[in-house]
Design a protein around this motif. Structure first.
Motif, short mmCIF file in Angstrom:
data_model
loop_
_atom_site.label_atom_id
_atom_site.label_comp_id
_atom_site.label_asym_id
_atom_site.label_seq_id
_atom_site.Cartn_x
_atom_site.Cartn_y
_atom_site.Cartn_z
N MET A 120 49.46 45.37 45.08
CA MET A 120 49.80 45.20 43.66
C MET A 120 50.38 46.49 43.08
O MET A 120 51.34 46.46 42.30
N ALA A 121 49.81 47.64 43.50
CA ALA A 121 50.31 48.92 43.02
C ALA A 121 51.75 49.14 43.48
O ALA A 121 52.58 49.67 42.73
N VAL A 122 52.07 48.72 44.70
CA VAL A 122 53.42 48.90 45.25
C VAL A 122 54.40 47.93 44.59
O VAL A 122 55.49 48.30 44.17
N VAL A 123 53.98 46.67 44.49
CA VAL A 123 54.87 45.61 43.99
C VAL A 123 55.07 45.69 42.48
O VAL A 123 56.19 45.53 41.99
N ALA A 124 53.98 45.95 41.74
CA ALA A 124 54.07 45.95 40.28
C ALA A 124 53.88 47.37 39.74
O ALA A 124 54.84 48.14 39.68
N ASN A 125 52.67 47.70 39.37
CA ASN A 125 52.43 49.02 38.79
C ASN A 125 50.94 49.36 38.86
O ASN A 125 50.11 48.51 39.21
N ALA A 126 50.63 50.60 38.47
CA ALA A 126 49.24 51.08 38.56
C ALA A 126 48.32 50.35 37.58
O ALA A 126 47.12 50.17 37.86
N VAL A 127 48.87 49.95 36.42
CA VAL A 127 48.02 49.27 35.42
C VAL A 127 47.52 47.94 35.98
O VAL A 127 46.32 47.63 35.93
N ALA A 128 48.45 47.15 36.54
CA ALA A 128 48.07 45.84 37.10
C ALA A 128 47.09 46.03 38.25
O ALA A 128 46.10 45.29 38.37
N ALA A 129 47.36 47.03 39.10
CA ALA A 129 46.48 47.29 40.24
C ALA A 129 45.09 47.72 39.75
O ALA A 129 44.07 47.29 40.29
N GLY A 130 45.07 48.54 38.70
CA GLY A 130 43.79 49.00 38.15
C GLY A 130 42.98 47.86 37.57
O GLY A 130 41.77 47.78 37.79
N VAL A 131 43.65 46.98 36.83
CA VAL A 131 42.93 45.85 36.22
C VAL A 131 42.45 44.89 37.32
O VAL A 131 41.34 44.34 37.24
N LEU A 132 43.27 44.71 38.36
CA LEU A 132 42.86 43.85 39.48
C LEU A 132 41.61 44.43 40.16
O LEU A 132 40.65 43.70 40.44
N ALA A 133 41.63 45.76 40.39
CA ALA A 133 40.47 46.41 41.01
C ALA A 133 39.24 46.27 40.11
O ALA A 133 38.13 45.99 40.59
N ALA A 134 39.45 46.42 38.80
CA ALA A 134 38.33 46.29 37.85
C ALA A 134 37.76 44.87 37.87
O ALA A 134 36.54 44.69 37.81
N SER A 135 38.66 43.88 37.96
CA SER A 135 38.19 42.48 37.95
C SER A 135 37.37 42.17 39.21
O SER A 135 36.34 41.50 39.14
N ILE A 136 37.82 42.70 40.36
CA ILE A 136 37.07 42.49 41.61
C ILE A 136 35.71 43.19 41.50
O ILE A 136 34.67 42.60 41.81
N GLY A 137 35.73 44.45 41.03
CA GLY A 137 34.49 45.21 40.87
C GLY A 137 33.54 44.54 39.89
O GLY A 137 32.33 44.49 40.12
N PHE A 138 34.09 44.01 38.80
CA PHE A 138 33.25 43.35 37.79
C PHE A 138 32.56 42.12 38.39
O PHE A 138 31.36 41.91 38.21
N TYR A 139 33.33 41.32 39.13
CA TYR A 139 32.76 40.10 39.71
C TYR A 139 31.68 40.42 40.75
O TYR A 139 30.63 39.78 40.78
N VAL A 140 31.97 41.43 41.57
CA VAL A 140 31.04 41.75 42.66
C VAL A 140 29.80 42.50 42.14
O VAL A 140 28.66 42.08 42.38
N PHE A 141 30.04 43.59 41.40
CA PHE A 141 28.91 44.46 41.03
C PHE A 141 28.20 44.00 39.75
O PHE A 141 26.97 43.98 39.71
N ILE A 142 28.98 43.65 38.73
CA ILE A 142 28.35 43.30 37.45
C ILE A 142 27.79 41.88 37.49
O ILE A 142 26.62 41.65 37.14
N TYR A 143 28.64 40.92 37.92
CA TYR A 143 28.17 39.53 37.90
C TYR A 143 27.26 39.21 39.09
O TYR A 143 26.09 38.87 38.92
N THR A 144 27.80 39.34 40.31
CA THR A 144 27.07 38.89 41.51
C THR A 144 25.79 39.70 41.74
O THR A 144 24.72 39.12 41.93
N MET A 145 25.92 41.02 41.74
CA MET A 145 24.78 41.84 42.15
C MET A 145 23.81 42.15 41.00
O MET A 145 22.64 42.37 41.23
N TRP A 146 24.34 42.19 39.76
CA TRP A 146 23.47 42.60 38.67
C TRP A 146 23.00 41.41 37.82
O TRP A 146 21.80 41.16 37.69
N LEU A 147 23.95 40.68 37.23
CA LEU A 147 23.57 39.69 36.22
C LEU A 147 23.06 38.37 36.77
O LEU A 147 22.10 37.80 36.23
N LYS A 148 23.67 37.89 37.82
CA LYS A 148 23.45 36.50 38.26
C LYS A 148 21.98 36.16 38.47
O LYS A 148 21.53 35.08 38.09
N ARG A 149 21.24 37.06 39.06
CA ARG A 149 19.83 36.75 39.38
C ARG A 149 18.87 37.30 38.34
O ARG A 149 17.66 37.23 38.53
#
Lengths: 305, 58
Positions: free
Chosen positions: A113-142
Motif C-alpha cells: 500500500m505504501a508503494v502503490v498509494a502513499n504513507a497515509v493509506a499504509a499507516g491507516v491500514l496498519a492501524a486498522s489491522i492493529g486495532f482489530y488484532v490488539f484492541i478488539y480480538t485480544m483486549w475487548l472481545k473477552r
C-alpha cells in the motif's frame, strides 16, 4: 526411513480453500466494498491499476487480521457452533501456521500500500489491522459487552483507507463514512448475537445478550438504529453528497428503524427470551447488510452522476 | 544425484486416505503457484504504471 514422511493420521492436511477461509472472505467482501466506495468518492482520480491494487491491499490486510483472529480465538471458535468448522479451530491448519500466514500477509499488504498509494493509506491500514488484532480480538472481545461497540471501529476503517489511497489525506466525508459504519456495527452484531447468544454463552464471550440479557439488547439495538439515522444523513446535511444519497439515507434509515422496532417488540417471555425464534432479529441482521451496501452504493452513485 | 521425493506413509492410512492427502497437497501447490504468478503480474503492472507516471518509460 529418511525419505519417509510420517503424518498424524488425524490430519490429511488443509485444502487450498481452508487457507482462503482463514481470510474470512465474507467479511472481506464488505471491506472491499466500503474501501472501494472510499476510493470512488474521493475527488482525486487514481490510475485503475493502482486503485485495484490498493483495494487488494485493503482486502488482504483485513484477511490477515482475520487469520490472526482465528489463531487467537481458536479456543472459543471450537466451542461455538457458528465457528467450530473454521480451519484452525477444527485442527486442519496448525495455529502457528495461521499466525505466520496472517503476519506475513499483514506486513506485505501495508508495504505494498505504501508503494502503490502513499504513507497515509499504509499507516491507516496498519492501524486498522492493529486495532482489530490488539484492541478488539485480544483486549475487548473477552472482557466487555461493549466489545463490538469499540471494536466496530476496526470495520469502519476501509472507507478512510480508500479515500487516503487516492488523496493522501483524510477528509470530512471519509470520517463520516467511518462514523456510519461505527454506529451501524452495534445493531448489526447485536441482532446476530440475539439469536446466537447460546453460542457466545458456551464460549464465555461477554456479548451484550449474555451479560445484560435479551431485553436490554433489544433496547440497545433500537437506540443505536435511531442514532444511526441522523449520522447517516450528516453527509447530505453538510453538502458533501447530493439528493440521491440524502433520499437513500432517509428511506433506508426509516426501514432500519422499522426492523429494529420489530426486534424491540418481539414476542418474549418474562426473561426476555424470544418466542418467535428471534425472527425479527434475523430479519434485522439481514437487512443491516443490505442497508450498508445500498447506502454506500448511493454515495458512490451520487458522486458519479 | 537428486534424492528421492519423500513418500507419504502412515500405518493406519488406507490407499484412499493417501490419495486424498496427495489431492489436497496438489491443490495447495497449484493455489500457491497461481497466487505467486498473480503477485508477479501485479508487481510488474504497478512498476510499469509508476515508471510511466514519473516519465521514465515511453
Amino acid at each position: 526411513m529418511s525419505d519417509t514422511l510420517l503424518i498424524n493420521s488425524s490430519e490429511l492436511g488443509a485444502t487450498a480453500s481452508d487457507w482462503l477461509a482463514l481470510l474470512k472472505p465474507r467479511v472481506m467482501s464488505l471491506v472491499v466494498f466500503t474501501g472501494a466506495i472510499g476510493l470512488v468518492v474521493a475527488p482525486v482520480h487514481m490510475n485503475p491499476i493502482l486503485a485495484v491494487t490498493a483495494i487488494l491491499c485493503i482486502a488482504v490486510g483485513a484477511g490477515a487480521a482475520g487469520a490472526i483472529n482465528m489463531w487467537y480465538d481458536r479456543d472459543i471458535d471450537a466451542v461455538m457452533k457458528r465457528t467450530a468448522m473454521r480451519p484452525v479451530a477444527a485442527g486442519r491448519i496448525e495455529p502457528a501456521s495461521a499466525l505466520g500466514f496472517g503476519v506475513v500477509l499483514a506486513i506485505c499488504s501495508v508495504l505494498l500500500m505504501a508503494v502503490v498509494a502513499n504513507a497515509v493509506a499504509a499507516g491507516v491500514l496498519a492501524a486498522s489491522i492493529g486495532f482489530y488484532v490488539f484492541i478488539y480480538t485480544m483486549w475487548l472481545k473477552r472482557r466487555t459487552p461493549q466489545n463490538i461497540v469499540i471494536g466496530g471501529a476496526a470495520g469502519a476503517f476501509p472507507a478512510v483507507i480508500g479515500w487516503a489511497a487516492a488523496t493522501g489525506d483524510i477528509g470530512a466525508l471519509p470520517l463520516l463514512l467511518f462514523a456510519i459504519v461505527f454506529f451501524w456495527t452495534p445493531p448489526h452484531f447485536w441482532s446476530l448475537a440475539l439469536y446466537a447468544s447460546d453460542d457466545y454463552k458456551r464460549a464465555g464471550v461477554p456479548m451484550l445478550p449474555v451479560v445484560k440479557g435479551a431485553r436490554h439488547t433489544r433496547v440497545c439495538v433500537f437506540v443505536y438504529t435511531l442514532v444511526l439515522l441522523p449520522v447517516a444523513l450528516l453527509p447530505y446535511w453538510l453538502g458533501l453528497t447530493g439528493r440521491i444519497y440524502g433520499a437513500s439515507a432517509l428511506v433506508l434509515g426509516a426501514a432500519f428503524i422499522y426492523y429494529a422496532w420489530g426486534v424491540l417488540r418481539d414476542r418474549q417471555d418474562e426473561a426476555g427470551v424470544s418466542l418467535s425464534n428471534d425472527a425479527p432479529a434475523r430479519a434485522a441482521f439481514k437487512y443491516s447488510l443490505l442497508y450498508l451496501f445500498v447506502l454506500f452504493g448511493a454515495c458512490a452513485i451520487d458522486r458519479l452522476v | 544425484m537428486m534424492p528421492n521425493a519423500p513418500r507419504v506413509e502412515h500405518e493406519n492410512w488406507s490407499p484412499e486416505m493417501v490419495a486424498e492427502f496427495k489431492r489436497r497437497q496438489r491443490g495447495r501447490n497449484i493455489a500457491l503457484l497461481a497466487a505467486l504468478a498473480a503477485f508477479c503480474v501485479l508487481i510488474y503492472a504497478v512498476a510499469v504504471v509508476k515508471l510511466h507516471e514519473y516519465g521514465q518509460m515511453w
